[in-house]
Design a protein around this motif. Sequence first.
Motif, PDB file in Angstrom:
ATOM      1  N   ILE A 179      -3.602  -6.845  -1.086  1.00 47.84           N
ATOM      2  CA  ILE A 179      -4.828  -6.662  -0.316  1.00 47.84           C
ATOM      3  C   ILE A 179      -5.322  -5.234  -0.533  1.00 47.84           C
ATOM      4  O   ILE A 179      -4.567  -4.279  -0.337  1.00 47.84           O
ATOM      5  N   ASP A 180      -6.571  -5.094  -0.936  1.00 49.96           N
ATOM      6  CA  ASP A 180      -7.162  -3.779  -1.170  1.00 49.96           C
ATOM      7  C   ASP A 180      -8.165  -3.470  -0.055  1.00 49.96           C
ATOM      8  O   ASP A 180      -9.214  -4.120   0.041  1.00 49.96           O
ATOM      9  N   LEU A 181      -7.824  -2.473   0.770  1.00 46.09           N
ATOM     10  CA  LEU A 181      -8.689  -2.070   1.878  1.00 46.09           C
ATOM     11  C   LEU A 181      -8.959  -0.575   1.816  1.00 46.09           C
ATOM     12  O   LEU A 181      -8.132   0.189   1.295  1.00 46.09           O
ATOM     13  N   ILE A 182     -10.094  -0.177   2.334  1.00 47.86           N
ATOM     14  CA  ILE A 182     -10.453   1.246   2.422  1.00 47.86           C
ATOM     15  C   ILE A 182     -10.840   1.555   3.866  1.00 47.86           C
ATOM     16  O   ILE A 182     -11.684   0.862   4.452  1.00 47.86           O
ATOM     17  N   PHE A 183     -10.191   2.585   4.440  1.00 45.18           N
ATOM     18  CA  PHE A 183     -10.501   3.023   5.801  1.00 45.18           C
ATOM     19  C   PHE A 183     -10.974   4.469   5.753  1.00 45.18           C
ATOM     20  O   PHE A 183     -10.310   5.330   5.168  1.00 45.18           O
ATOM     21  N   GLY A 184     -12.130   4.723   6.348  1.00 43.61           N
ATOM     22  CA  GLY A 184     -12.673   6.067   6.381  1.00 43.61           C
ATOM     23  C   GLY A 184     -12.453   6.733   7.730  1.00 43.61           C
ATOM     24  O   GLY A 184     -12.582   6.090   8.776  1.00 43.61           O
ATOM     25  N   VAL A 185     -12.087   8.010   7.716  1.00 41.65           N
ATOM     26  CA  VAL A 185     -11.915   8.795   8.946  1.00 41.65           C
ATOM     27  C   VAL A 185     -12.764  10.059   8.824  1.00 41.65           C
ATOM     28  O   VAL A 185     -13.240  10.423   7.744  1.00 41.65           O
ATOM     29  N   GLY A 186     -12.921  10.744   9.960  1.00 44.25           N
ATOM     30  CA  GLY A 186     -13.753  11.937   9.960  1.00 44.25           C
ATOM     31  C   GLY A 186     -13.062  13.129   9.321  1.00 44.25           C
ATOM     32  O   GLY A 186     -11.825  13.200   9.243  1.00 44.25           O
ATOM     33  N   ASN A 190      -6.827  14.691  11.594  1.00 45.50           N
ATOM     34  CA  ASN A 190      -5.606  15.113  10.912  1.00 45.50           C
ATOM     35  C   ASN A 190      -5.186  14.010   9.932  1.00 45.50           C
ATOM     36  O   ASN A 190      -4.777  12.917  10.353  1.00 45.50           O
ATOM     37  N   ILE A 191      -5.240  14.309   8.627  1.00 39.85           N
ATOM     38  CA  ILE A 191      -4.966  13.255   7.655  1.00 39.85           C
ATOM     39  C   ILE A 191      -3.495  12.835   7.659  1.00 39.85           C
ATOM     40  O   ILE A 191      -3.169  11.686   7.343  1.00 39.85           O
ATOM     41  N   GLN A 192      -2.584  13.742   8.018  1.00 43.21           N
ATOM     42  CA  GLN A 192      -1.168  13.370   8.098  1.00 43.21           C
ATOM     43  C   GLN A 192      -0.943  12.387   9.246  1.00 43.21           C
ATOM     44  O   GLN A 192      -0.148  11.445   9.123  1.00 43.21           O
ATOM     45  N   GLU A 193      -1.644  12.588  10.342  1.00 42.75           N
ATOM     46  CA  GLU A 193      -1.540  11.663  11.470  1.00 42.75           C
ATOM     47  C   GLU A 193      -2.127  10.306  11.101  1.00 42.75           C
ATOM     48  O   GLU A 193      -1.596   9.265  11.479  1.00 42.75           O
ATOM     49  N   VAL A 194      -3.208  10.319  10.328  1.00 37.66           N
ATOM     50  CA  VAL A 194      -3.815   9.062   9.881  1.00 37.66           C
ATOM     51  C   VAL A 194      -2.842   8.287   8.992  1.00 37.66           C
ATOM     52  O   VAL A 194      -2.642   7.072   9.163  1.00 37.66           O
ATOM     53  N   GLY A 217      -2.911   5.990   0.301  1.00 40.85           N
ATOM     54  CA  GLY A 217      -3.255   7.250  -0.354  1.00 40.85           C
ATOM     55  C   GLY A 217      -4.677   7.672  -0.058  1.00 40.85           C
ATOM     56  O   GLY A 217      -5.541   6.848   0.262  1.00 40.85           O
ATOM     57  N   LEU A 218      -4.899   9.003  -0.134  1.00 46.61           N
ATOM     58  CA  LEU A 218      -6.243   9.523   0.066  1.00 46.61           C
ATOM     59  C   LEU A 218      -7.065   9.221  -1.179  1.00 46.61           C
ATOM     60  O   LEU A 218      -6.803   9.740  -2.257  1.00 46.61           O
ATOM     61  N   ASN A 227     -11.782   8.926   2.844  1.00 40.22           N
ATOM     62  CA  ASN A 227     -11.419   7.525   2.645  1.00 40.22           C
ATOM     63  C   ASN A 227      -9.974   7.374   2.188  1.00 40.22           C
ATOM     64  O   ASN A 227      -9.551   8.018   1.228  1.00 40.22           O
ATOM     65  N   PHE A 228      -9.256   6.492   2.874  1.00 40.72           N
ATOM     66  CA  PHE A 228      -7.871   6.171   2.530  1.00 40.72           C
ATOM     67  C   PHE A 228      -7.810   4.773   1.926  1.00 40.72           C
ATOM     68  O   PHE A 228      -8.408   3.825   2.451  1.00 40.72           O
ATOM     69  N   ALA A 229      -7.079   4.628   0.820  1.00 42.76           N
ATOM     70  CA  ALA A 229      -6.823   3.316   0.222  1.00 42.76           C
ATOM     71  C   ALA A 229      -5.536   2.761   0.817  1.00 42.76           C
ATOM     72  O   ALA A 229      -4.499   3.426   0.796  1.00 42.76           O
ATOM     73  N   VAL A 230      -5.619   1.545   1.338  1.00 45.59           N
ATOM     74  CA  VAL A 230      -4.455   0.863   1.924  1.00 45.59           C
ATOM     75  C   VAL A 230      -4.260  -0.439   1.148  1.00 45.59           C
ATOM     76  O   VAL A 230      -5.134  -1.309   1.157  1.00 45.59           O
ATOM     77  N   ARG A 231      -3.106  -0.571   0.476  1.00 45.56           N
ATOM     78  CA  ARG A 231      -2.884  -1.700  -0.419  1.00 45.56           C
ATOM     79  C   ARG A 231      -1.517  -2.334  -0.194  1.00 45.56           C
ATOM     80  O   ARG A 231      -0.564  -2.073  -0.929  1.00 45.56           O
TER      81      ARG A 231
END
Length: 273
Positions: A179-186, A190-194, A217-218, A227-231
């Motif tokens: 599954i290829d998903l992309i989640f965007g945060v502000g 904190n990217i480590q917390e994300v 991964g970022l 944007n983070f890639a979640v696969r």
Amino acid sequence: MGTINVEVLGAKLQEWLVEFGIQVIAAIIILFVGIQIAKLSRNLVQRLLKRTKVDVTLISFTGNATYVIILALVTIIVLGQVGVKTASLIAILGSVGIAVGLALQGSLSNIASGVMLILFRPFRVGDYIEGGGTAGIVKDIQIFNTILISPDNCRIIVPNSKFFENSITNYSVEDTRRIDLIFGVGYGDNIQEVKRLLTEILAEDKRILKDPIPTIGLLELADNSVNFAVRPWVKTSDYWDVYFSLQETVKQRFDAAGINIPFPQRDIYVHQV
């Protein structure tokens, strides 16, 4: 003398009508019995192939081919019964067949493509595929066409040759899918917390496979978001359930953790002169 000729002619005509009527009745009976034999033969072939655990696709195609061949033979027998010279007819049909073959190149191409689909099996009955300009679950592979059922339960009839004009994507043939998903945060989050939260969400879902290991991964520093890639990898049968539920879970957990999910926006400044 004229009266005798009329009587003789009438008797011969009556005799011919009786004889021809018997031939027609016999031809109708042969046609009816032949159709039943063709149906029984198709069902018998399919039952025998099922016992040998042959692929469902081959069973359907072979059964339909058996039916058509027997029906063609029965037609020739029926024509012979009513007095048509079948030998001459076959010769004529052979000559006409060349011209018809040229005119029906598309249909012959569909037959050849149907045979190729059976031999090489790029997909089988029950597979979800994309090809021939459409997508759906394969319901039946026939001599000329392949029947698909779309996700919204519509029947799609695709000529077999269409599958060889472009690539075929079979979504069901492999046991697992990614599954290829992309989640965007502000940018202020904190990217480590994300990453920690995303890793935790994937670990909690038992449908997500441990091997291969999910990728987080970022992916991109975009104009409005990070944007983070979640696969993650899942079983093919779980693909859509995980696809939908994972996005819902991420949204809920991000909201609870105070992580911002940005959206495109513009700042407008008005200068008064």
